[in-house]
Design a protein around this motif. Structure first.
Motif, short mmCIF file in Angstrom:
data_model
loop_
_atom_site.label_atom_id
_atom_site.label_comp_id
_atom_site.label_asym_id
_atom_site.label_seq_id
_atom_site.Cartn_x
_atom_site.Cartn_y
_atom_site.Cartn_z
N LEU A 156 105.82 53.55 42.29
CA LEU A 156 107.07 52.81 42.15
C LEU A 156 108.24 53.79 42.11
O LEU A 156 108.09 54.95 41.76
N GLN A 157 109.42 53.28 42.45
CA GLN A 157 110.62 54.11 42.49
C GLN A 157 111.74 53.36 41.77
O GLN A 157 112.65 52.81 42.40
N PRO A 158 111.70 53.29 40.44
CA PRO A 158 112.55 52.37 39.69
C PRO A 158 114.04 52.66 39.84
O PRO A 158 114.47 53.81 39.96
N ASP A 187 113.58 58.74 41.74
CA ASP A 187 112.28 59.34 41.40
C ASP A 187 111.13 58.36 41.63
O ASP A 187 111.25 57.18 41.31
N VAL A 188 110.02 58.88 42.18
CA VAL A 188 108.81 58.09 42.39
C VAL A 188 107.78 58.45 41.31
O VAL A 188 107.54 59.64 41.05
N TYR A 189 107.20 57.42 40.71
CA TYR A 189 106.15 57.61 39.71
C TYR A 189 104.96 56.71 40.03
O TYR A 189 105.15 55.56 40.41
N PRO A 190 103.72 57.17 39.82
CA PRO A 190 102.62 56.23 39.75
C PRO A 190 102.86 55.32 38.53
O PRO A 190 103.33 55.80 37.49
N LEU A 191 102.54 54.05 38.66
CA LEU A 191 102.86 53.11 37.59
C LEU A 191 102.20 53.49 36.26
O LEU A 191 102.81 53.34 35.20
N ASP A 192 100.97 54.01 36.31
CA ASP A 192 100.33 54.39 35.05
C ASP A 192 101.09 55.52 34.36
O ASP A 192 101.28 55.49 33.13
N GLU A 193 101.58 56.48 35.14
CA GLU A 193 102.38 57.57 34.55
C GLU A 193 103.71 57.04 34.03
O GLU A 193 104.20 57.47 32.97
N LEU A 194 104.29 56.10 34.76
CA LEU A 194 105.55 55.49 34.32
C LEU A 194 105.36 54.78 32.98
O LEU A 194 106.22 54.85 32.09
N GLY A 195 104.21 54.12 32.84
CA GLY A 195 103.91 53.47 31.57
C GLY A 195 103.77 54.46 30.43
O GLY A 195 104.30 54.23 29.33
N ARG A 196 103.07 55.55 30.69
CA ARG A 196 102.90 56.57 29.64
C ARG A 196 104.25 57.16 29.23
O ARG A 196 104.52 57.36 28.04
N LEU A 197 105.08 57.46 30.22
CA LEU A 197 106.41 58.02 29.94
C LEU A 197 107.23 57.05 29.09
O LEU A 197 107.89 57.44 28.12
N GLY A 222 99.05 51.33 48.89
CA GLY A 222 99.84 52.47 49.33
C GLY A 222 101.20 52.50 48.65
O GLY A 222 101.39 51.98 47.55
N ASP A 223 102.16 53.11 49.34
CA ASP A 223 103.48 53.34 48.74
C ASP A 223 104.55 52.42 49.33
O ASP A 223 105.72 52.77 49.44
N VAL A 224 104.16 51.19 49.69
CA VAL A 224 105.08 50.28 50.38
C VAL A 224 106.25 49.84 49.51
O VAL A 224 107.26 49.36 50.03
N LEU A 225 106.15 49.99 48.18
CA LEU A 225 107.25 49.60 47.30
C LEU A 225 108.21 50.74 47.01
O LEU A 225 109.11 50.60 46.18
#
Length: 243
Positions: A156-158, A187-197, A222-225
């Protein structure tokens, strides 16, 4: 220039109204609370009368298979009212990669909304945004069980709602794109890492377990979002927004 902002009391809509008003335009918010119903059509003609631009930020009350009907009916009603009023520009807010996630009812519904606008009688602009930073708490709640949150590794790229609102207002005040503008955070993050952060920064004691079958975003491949090369990158970093 006069703007009719449907959904103008919500998270994005209220800020779009503020931005347009600060720029010297007449921006009028419309919502159910002001007597305007995009489904029944109540108050619609009066809401768009005299407007140069319609900004439609209304949203389906559900994310399930009822959402396509909401967007079809609301868009049909708004386009008919706008055409009758001589509106010259119609703007909607959509989602980056919305047409790349066929397994999600809501994403199919938003893609339908785009298609209805493109086929309609009014020059248009579509702003596609990545996931709002403000929605992370909701995302975490969807798959929370006790002290554990299960999240997939979906990239994701919030983007901050304030940045979205600023760009939507800018697009609305410009000439119709008759196309799509993609916008994303930096910034792009995997959602699980975004959750931890998120949990660490908020000193939330819950832990994240990586589970690629968990929650709505498990249907994303994939990274479509995330943004492509032609996207406009907004300035606010998620870590700055969190703090």
């Amino acid at each position: 220039m006069k703007f009719a902002v449907l959904g103008g009391t919500g998270l994005i809509g209220s800020q779009v109204v503020e931005n347009l008003s600060a720029a010297g335009y007449q921006a009028v918010p419309h919502a159910l609370s002001t007597g305007v119903d995009v489904i029944t059509g109540q108050g619609l003609e009066a809401a768009v009368a005299g407007a140069d631009v319609v900004v439609n930020l209304t949203n389906s009350p559900t994310f399930d298979d009822a959402s396509p009907a909401f967007f079809r009916t609301s868009m049909d009603n708004l386009l008919a009212a706008g055409a009758k009023a001589g509106v010259g520009h119609f703007v909607i807010l959509s989602i980056v990669g919305v047409d790349q996630v066929p397994d999600l009812d809501y994403y199919r519904a938003k893609a339908l909304q785009e298609d209805i606008l493109k086929a309609g009688p009014i020059p248009y602009s579509i702003v596609r945004a990545t996931q709002f930073m403000e929605f992370m708490d909701a995302v975490l709640s969807w798959t929370a069980e006790g002290d554990t949150v299960r999240l997939p590794r979906t990239p994701l790229q919030p983007i901050a709602a304030a940045d979205v609102s600023s760009i939507v207002a800018e697009v609305a005040a410009g000439a119709p794109l008759n196309g799509v503008l993609n916008i994303a955070g930096p910034d792009v993050y995997p959602l699980d890492e975004l959750g931890r952060l998120t949990l660490t920064t908020k000193r939330d004691g819950r832990s994240v377990v990586t589970d690629d079958s968990a929650g709505m975003f498990a249907a994303v491949h994939g990274d479509v979002l995330t943004a492509r090369g032609d996207a406009r990158i907004a300035p606010t970093h998620y870590t700055d927004w969190l703090s």
